[in-house]
Design an enzyme around this catalytic site. Sequence first.
Site, mmCIF file in Angstrom:
data_model
loop_
_atom_site.group_PDB
_atom_site.id
_atom_site.type_symbol
_atom_site.label_atom_id
_atom_site.label_comp_id
_atom_site.label_asym_id
_atom_site.label_seq_id
_atom_site.Cartn_x
_atom_site.Cartn_y
_atom_site.Cartn_z
ATOM 1 N N MET A 27 -14.889 -91.082 -45.310
ATOM 2 C CA MET A 27 -15.679 -91.345 -44.105
ATOM 3 C C MET A 27 -16.283 -90.038 -43.568
ATOM 4 O O MET A 27 -16.720 -89.991 -42.410
ATOM 5 C CB MET A 27 -14.833 -92.026 -43.032
ATOM 6 C CG MET A 27 -14.290 -93.389 -43.481
ATOM 7 S SD MET A 27 -13.961 -94.513 -42.137
ATOM 8 C CE MET A 27 -12.753 -93.604 -41.196
ATOM 9 N N LEU A 30 -15.338 -83.791 -43.675
ATOM 10 C CA LEU A 30 -14.394 -83.493 -44.758
ATOM 11 C C LEU A 30 -13.524 -82.282 -44.446
ATOM 12 O O LEU A 30 -13.932 -81.375 -43.733
ATOM 13 C CB LEU A 30 -15.176 -83.256 -46.054
ATOM 14 C CG LEU A 30 -16.080 -84.416 -46.477
ATOM 15 C CD1 LEU A 30 -16.808 -84.070 -47.774
ATOM 16 C CD2 LEU A 30 -15.278 -85.707 -46.645
ATOM 17 N N HIS A 34 -9.584 -84.038 -48.341
ATOM 18 C CA HIS A 34 -10.626 -84.728 -49.119
ATOM 19 C C HIS A 34 -10.979 -83.926 -50.380
ATOM 20 O O HIS A 34 -11.139 -84.484 -51.466
ATOM 21 C CB HIS A 34 -11.902 -84.873 -48.293
ATOM 22 C CG HIS A 34 -11.781 -85.726 -47.067
ATOM 23 N ND1 HIS A 34 -11.837 -85.206 -45.800
ATOM 24 C CD2 HIS A 34 -11.615 -87.057 -46.902
ATOM 25 C CE1 HIS A 34 -11.733 -86.178 -44.912
ATOM 26 N NE2 HIS A 34 -11.583 -87.318 -45.546
ATOM 27 N N GLY A 144 -5.610 -90.748 -50.753
ATOM 28 C CA GLY A 144 -4.588 -89.837 -50.255
ATOM 29 C C GLY A 144 -3.313 -90.567 -49.842
ATOM 30 O O GLY A 144 -3.375 -91.652 -49.260
ATOM 31 N N SER A 182 -6.603 -84.242 -41.021
ATOM 32 C CA SER A 182 -7.253 -85.506 -40.689
ATOM 33 C C SER A 182 -8.540 -85.202 -39.948
ATOM 34 O O SER A 182 -8.589 -84.260 -39.137
ATOM 35 C CB SER A 182 -6.330 -86.345 -39.795
ATOM 36 O OG SER A 182 -7.067 -87.393 -39.179
ATOM 37 N N SER A 183 -9.579 -85.999 -40.214
ATOM 38 C CA SER A 183 -10.837 -85.819 -39.472
ATOM 39 C C SER A 183 -10.582 -85.992 -37.983
ATOM 40 O O SER A 183 -11.257 -85.387 -37.151
ATOM 41 C CB SER A 183 -11.869 -86.844 -39.944
ATOM 42 O OG SER A 183 -11.985 -86.792 -41.353
ATOM 43 N N ARG A 184 -9.599 -86.823 -37.618
ATOM 44 C CA ARG A 184 -9.325 -87.088 -36.199
ATOM 45 C C ARG A 184 -8.638 -85.903 -35.502
ATOM 46 O O ARG A 184 -8.579 -85.899 -34.276
ATOM 47 C CB ARG A 184 -8.478 -88.360 -36.045
ATOM 48 C CG ARG A 184 -9.272 -89.629 -36.333
ATOM 49 C CD ARG A 184 -8.500 -90.892 -35.991
ATOM 50 N NE ARG A 184 -9.355 -92.075 -36.013
ATOM 51 C CZ ARG A 184 -9.462 -92.926 -37.032
ATOM 52 N NH1 ARG A 184 -8.761 -92.730 -38.134
ATOM 53 N NH2 ARG A 184 -10.267 -93.974 -36.954
#
Length: 277
Positions: A27, A30, A34, A144, A182-184
């Site tokens: 999503m 990155l 990733h 992952g 995490s992207s978050r």
Amino acid sequence: MKIVTTLPELRSARRILPEPVGFVPTMGTLHAGHISLVQAARAECASVAASIFVNPTQFGPTEDLARYPRDLPRDLALLEAAGVDLVWTPTPEVMYPSDFQTWVEVEGLTRPLEGELRPGHFRGVTTVVAKLFNAVGPDKAYFGQKDAQQAAVIRRMTKDLDFPIEIVVCPTLREADGLAMSSRNTYLNPDERQAATVLFRALSAAKSAYDSGERDAEKLRALVRDTVNAEPLARLQYVSCADDDTLEELTQVTGKALLSMAVYVGKTRLIDNFVMG
Ligand code: AMP
């Protein structure tokens, strides 16, 4: 690196890729986690395809779809540097035309854990991954361990729908202090970022009890609970100690167990897990 948006463009670019083709769906926004999937694909496949698509159907109505971080130029530079051959960046209209009405749903495995707390989430995930698989036609696809239930659900779907694709699950990459990438994590302010280490600390506490011989699943869950409760900025949503295959809660750990959790740090929801045994 070829970058495509529409399906016809994707199909003609895919046709000339040397096989086997490894595929990394993402999503975007990155991080090294990733990129580790891309590196695994690069090591095992003749070419690597990746996708960047913030899939609206896997977000609940009160979740963070609108503010999910996006940075396409940066993502493309990272993928190119990692040696990706083909990137598909479909739009929501390419994936879900206005008359779209077909869904892919895995039953049992999606009921507990993330599925229970995020109704409809896995239906969105399996539908988009099935569409990505159909369009890209990879030989291997890389996911992952960080999203352990997602990996299990995709493995199930791949088997049940006879996709001729090998699912490869890669280890969770962590920051130096243990926080799973995490992207978050970009949502966290400095105090929250510090508090977010509580997930790793809680899992580590349970893991060292396990390593010292503790096999009572409730005691392992309690160690996670107590560690998170001691962190003022964190609120535990769930902790699970489940069979690694069926995701059913355990009373005693005998074989492989998945210790997993979701925690709110401020308004940010983070998940993490360890596998024991
Ligand atoms: P996402 O962009 O969050 O949908 O993630 C895309 C893929 O990267 C999924 O297969 C994730 O499980 C995987 N992934 C996310 N974070 C990590 C991490 N810290 N280490 C390894 N893989 C990850």
